[in-house]
Design a protein around this motif. Structure first.
Motif, short mmCIF file in Angstrom:
data_model
loop_
_atom_site.label_atom_id
_atom_site.label_comp_id
_atom_site.label_asym_id
_atom_site.label_seq_id
_atom_site.Cartn_x
_atom_site.Cartn_y
_atom_site.Cartn_z
N ARG A 160 -37.88 30.61 -43.83
CA ARG A 160 -37.90 29.35 -43.09
C ARG A 160 -36.59 29.15 -42.34
O ARG A 160 -36.58 28.67 -41.19
CB ARG A 160 -38.12 28.20 -44.09
CG ARG A 160 -38.10 26.81 -43.48
CD ARG A 160 -39.23 26.63 -42.48
NE ARG A 160 -39.10 25.38 -41.73
CZ ARG A 160 -39.52 25.20 -40.48
NH1 ARG A 160 -40.11 26.22 -39.85
NH2 ARG A 160 -39.37 24.06 -39.87
N HIS A 162 -34.62 31.43 -41.14
CA HIS A 162 -34.56 32.32 -39.98
C HIS A 162 -35.43 31.78 -38.85
O HIS A 162 -35.04 31.79 -37.68
CB HIS A 162 -35.02 33.73 -40.38
CG HIS A 162 -34.76 34.76 -39.34
ND1 HIS A 162 -35.68 35.12 -38.39
CD2 HIS A 162 -33.65 35.50 -39.08
CE1 HIS A 162 -35.15 36.04 -37.59
NE2 HIS A 162 -33.93 36.29 -37.99
N ARG A 163 -36.59 31.30 -39.20
CA ARG A 163 -37.48 30.69 -38.20
C ARG A 163 -36.79 29.53 -37.51
O ARG A 163 -36.78 29.42 -36.28
CB ARG A 163 -38.75 30.16 -38.88
CG ARG A 163 -39.90 31.12 -38.97
CD ARG A 163 -41.08 30.44 -39.67
NE ARG A 163 -41.70 29.42 -38.85
CZ ARG A 163 -42.80 29.62 -38.10
NH1 ARG A 163 -43.34 30.82 -38.07
NH2 ARG A 163 -43.31 28.65 -37.38
N LEU A 164 -36.21 28.68 -38.32
CA LEU A 164 -35.58 27.48 -37.79
C LEU A 164 -34.38 27.84 -36.92
O LEU A 164 -34.17 27.26 -35.84
CB LEU A 164 -35.15 26.59 -38.96
CG LEU A 164 -35.11 25.08 -38.74
CD1 LEU A 164 -36.39 24.58 -38.09
CD2 LEU A 164 -34.87 24.37 -40.07
#
Lengths: 205, 205
Positions: A160, A162-164
């Motif tokens: 999460r 890394h996504r953010l």
DNA sequence: TCCAAAATAGACCGACCGGTCTATATAGAC
DNA sequence: GTCTATATAGACCGGTCGGTCTATTTTGGA
């Protein structure tokens, strides 16, 4: 002039390093302002106040090698600016807010000639010189990693985080594109606000 | 001058329009792939299979005029693609999700040579040719406006809608930059998801 | 049919591109 | 001091750049 320069770095590398960095700085600025292809070596040499011989002495690989060095340098500046904000502010939300204000300041302070030092070359060379692409990729990766680490430390899962982090960089990069064409730092400030809120919300979830 | 000029679409404009549009299409593709400065007229002429005389017949202003036309055309494509999604899906959140999938599809279908047709030139010419800047600015403005209108129709204030629309475009543009350098459409898909959620949340607020 | 406008065709130009090469200056090692 | 990297200096090269110019071909209206 100091009497002794020995220590760990050989004395002979002092002037060498200075010339190199003058070239890198000049190149990075020009690439940032007008792109890689549109910037001639003569323009870089003019700004760095160096003859052509020096360039090919320090960068035998020519324009590509200089460009890669410039992208690496620019990426470090970006990452260090963000890291400084991550340290000075406690939360990543506040860091992003501050970072976006830094970017907005760069834009305004340069009359909107300087956005992201990497993005311009990133787009025009995305399918071009491999050495440039590699330098650019690692520059972006460094920024994402720095932010991602902080987001993870705040309790999110690595995935999460890394996504953010990727989303934050996307939004800021895109905002810089719009800001330069609109000659207004509003898109960047907006993006910073939206992202800060988003990050805060995602912390509560 | 003869009094002809009758009707609004004379037959004489058929081939004319075809040649013009072939040039515009070729230019737009190449600019999108490698930027404005890096693309030579000869390359455009090759792809369009036209001699130089035709280019300067249809575009007396040369490369700049052709570039402006290409940016205008590219902007329309972008806007129409988004508008189609806005119509087919009911909500703007779903439209953004679908639009980002369109963009991801463009990337993958072109082996990551084609991101945003406007952004590359936008960055390298942000402080360059005024005619290009104008075309680029209005291209972005059209996209923002289309999205903003829908967001307003869904009940947000015009100010909030405009902010949100600008943010969406920022995030997608930036995601396209990252996607091309990473040779992965993940950043774009991610951005689409994040934005869809963000829009949905902002509707409930 | 005839003709002027539109469109195609490409040779040609000066300027500048990135890159190579030789010559000179500078500095640290001994 | 001498010698040898290292670095500076810039003339020079073939190639390509965007742009101009003069023909030739095509075309649609009278």
């Amino acid at each position: 002039m100091p009497t002794s320069e020995h220590a760990e770095a050989p004395a002979s590398s002092r002037k060498r390093g200075e010339s190199r960095s003058r070239l890198i700085t000049a190149a990075a600025q020009l690439f940032q302002e007008q792109g890689y292809a549109a910037t001639g070596l003569s323009e870089i040499l003019d700004r760095a106040k160096m003859p052509k011989g020096s360039l090919y002495h320090h960068f035998p690989g020519g324009k590509v090698e200089l460009g890669a060095a410039a992208m690496e340098c620019a990426g470090q500046v970006l990452q260090q600016t963000l890291s400084a904000r991550l340290e000075s502010r406690g939360s990543s939300a506040e860091a992003i807010r501050a970072f976006s204000q830094d970017l907005a300041g760069w834009l305004e302070g340069s009359d909107f000639t300087k956005g992201c030092p990497v993005a311009t070359v990133a787009l025009e060379q995305a399918n071009g010189e491999p050495d440039l692409v590699a330098a650019i990729r690692s520059a972006f990766e460094g920024v994402i990693q720095a932010l991602s680490d902080q987001l993870t430390a705040e309790g999110r899962t690595p995935e999460r985080a890394h996504r953010l982090a990727t989303f934050c960089l996307s939004a800021l990069e895109g905002a810089l594109v719009l800001a330069r064409t609109q000659r207004s730092s509003e898109p960047v400030r907006m993006a910073g606000e939206e992202l800060a809120v988003l990050i805060s919300d995602s912390a509560r979830a």
